[in-house]
Design a protein around this motif. Structure first.
Motif, PDB file in Angstrom:
ATOM      1  N   UNK A 175       0.852  -1.197   0.000  1.00 40.12           N
ATOM      2  CA  UNK A 175       0.000   0.000   0.000  1.00 40.12           C
ATOM      3  C   UNK A 175       0.883   1.241   0.000  1.00 40.12           C
ATOM      4  N   UNK A 176       0.533   2.199  -0.844  1.00 41.05           N
ATOM      5  CA  UNK A 176       1.292   3.439  -0.971  1.00 41.05           C
ATOM      6  C   UNK A 176       0.500   4.591  -0.345  1.00 41.05           C
ATOM      7  N   UNK A 177       1.138   5.349   0.532  1.00 40.15           N
ATOM      8  CA  UNK A 177       0.519   6.519   1.154  1.00 40.15           C
ATOM      9  C   UNK A 177       1.477   7.693   1.005  1.00 40.15           C
ATOM     10  N   UNK A 178       0.947   8.808   0.484  1.00 46.27           N
ATOM     11  CA  UNK A 178       1.783   9.962   0.180  1.00 46.27           C
ATOM     12  C   UNK A 178       1.303  11.223   0.884  1.00 46.27           C
ATOM     13  N   UNK A 179       2.252  12.067   1.254  1.00 41.10           N
ATOM     14  CA  UNK A 179       1.957  13.448   1.580  1.00 41.10           C
ATOM     15  C   UNK A 179       1.603  14.151   0.259  1.00 41.10           C
ATOM     16  N   UNK A 180       1.081  15.379   0.325  1.00 47.82           N
ATOM     17  CA  UNK A 180       0.693  16.069  -0.905  1.00 47.82           C
ATOM     18  C   UNK A 180       1.625  17.236  -1.231  1.00 47.82           C
ATOM     19  N   UNK A 181       1.484  18.380  -0.541  1.00 48.43           N
ATOM     20  CA  UNK A 181       2.361  19.518  -0.814  1.00 48.43           C
ATOM     21  C   UNK A 181       3.799  19.156  -0.464  1.00 48.43           C
ATOM     22  N   UNK A 202       4.061   1.663   2.368  1.00 47.42           N
ATOM     23  CA  UNK A 202       5.187   2.528   2.010  1.00 47.42           C
ATOM     24  C   UNK A 202       4.674   3.959   2.069  1.00 47.42           C
ATOM     25  N   UNK A 203       5.308   4.766   2.902  1.00 51.74           N
ATOM     26  CA  UNK A 203       4.874   6.142   3.145  1.00 51.74           C
ATOM     27  C   UNK A 203       5.957   7.104   2.689  1.00 51.74           C
ATOM     28  N   UNK A 204       5.561   8.175   1.985  1.00 53.71           N
ATOM     29  CA  UNK A 204       6.519   9.173   1.499  1.00 53.71           C
ATOM     30  C   UNK A 204       6.100  10.551   1.987  1.00 53.71           C
ATOM     31  N   UNK A 205       7.031  11.262   2.629  1.00 49.54           N
ATOM     32  CA  UNK A 205       6.770  12.618   3.124  1.00 49.54           C
ATOM     33  C   UNK A 205       8.077  13.406   3.042  1.00 49.54           C
TER      34      UNK A 205
END
Length: 243
Positions: A1-7, A190-193
């Motif tokens: 599962x992919x989770x992303x921040x936006x700005x 997997x989280x990206x920030x």
């Protein structure tokens, strides 16, 4: 599962964020009567410079308001930023945050095309989202949910995202809940920030966390990331990243 921040991860919206911060104490309808380019050009150079510095420290819309204080010219480290943030009275801060949100809404509605054009996707993001379409990709962000959905739709990426958790101050809890709702353990995420505080907080859940090097950060963030052995991710890597 992919989770992303936006700005700072999906899109760069520096000018939009600066505009809503600067005009947070103005009447939204009056502000939206003017072209956004005109509003941006009217911001004092000193404010824009302060906002550029504050943006590297900020996690929430509340944090942006520090740039309104001329003393922000003297920010050199996190302690300086935190001291200025602490001296802004709570009721005044709440009013400014509401005002900034109202200005954003007015611009989104009355200056839609101009407003959407202020959100530039980072290279490789569209491909990353499309490659994960149908796999439960989520956005967890401090930006409001409606704005994110409209920006994604503008770039024809709304169908690539399953859900948006907006105005989120606690990303660790949000990520855990998203995983649990799908019956997944945190280590399946997997989280990206781009903010190191968020990255490390979510990493503590057991998720694979990647610190977006193309976003906003300070030398202190780099030192903290190195000390905590936080893995970075670079834009060219997005072409082959799979979560």
């Amino acid at each position: 599962m992919l989770i992303l921040d936006f700005d700072g991860v999906v899109a760069d919206a520096f000018t939009e964020c600066a505009v809503v911060t600067y005009y947070a104490d103005h009447d939204p309808a009056t502000i939206a009567d003017k072209p956004i380019a005109e509003l941006a050009a009217a911001m004092p150079a000193g404010f824009v410079s302060r906002f550029r510095t504050v943006r590297t420290y900020a996690r929430l819309l509340d944090d942006f308001m520090v740039a309104r204080d001329p003393a922000a010219d003297a920010i050199r480290e996190l302690a300086d930023f935190e001291a200025l943030a602490a001296r802004l009275p709570g009721p005044r801060l709440a009013a400014l945050v509401r005002g900034a949100g109202a200005v954003r809404s007015a611009l989104r509605e009355q200056r839609r095309t101009e407003w959407l054009d202020l959100h530039r996707l980072y290279p490789g993001i569209a491909g990353l989202l499309r490659r994960h379409q149908g796999r439960g990709t989520s956005i967890v962000t401090a930006k409001d949910e409606r704005s994110v959905w409209e920006i994604l739709a503008h770039h024809r990426l709304d169908t690539a995202v399953a859900q948006v958790v907006g105005e989120c101050a606690d990303k660790r809890t949000a990520v855990r809940r998203i995983a649990e709702a799908d019956g997944l353990p945190a280590d399946a995420v997997t989280f990206i920030d781009d903010h190191i505080t968020n990255a490390l907080a979510v990493r503590d859940t057991g998720a694979t966390t990647l610190w977006a090097w193309w976003g906003y950060h300070t030398p202190e963030h780099v030192e903290r990331a190195v000390a905590r052995k936080q893995r970075r991710v670079y834009l060219p890597e997005l072409a082959t990243l799979t979560a």
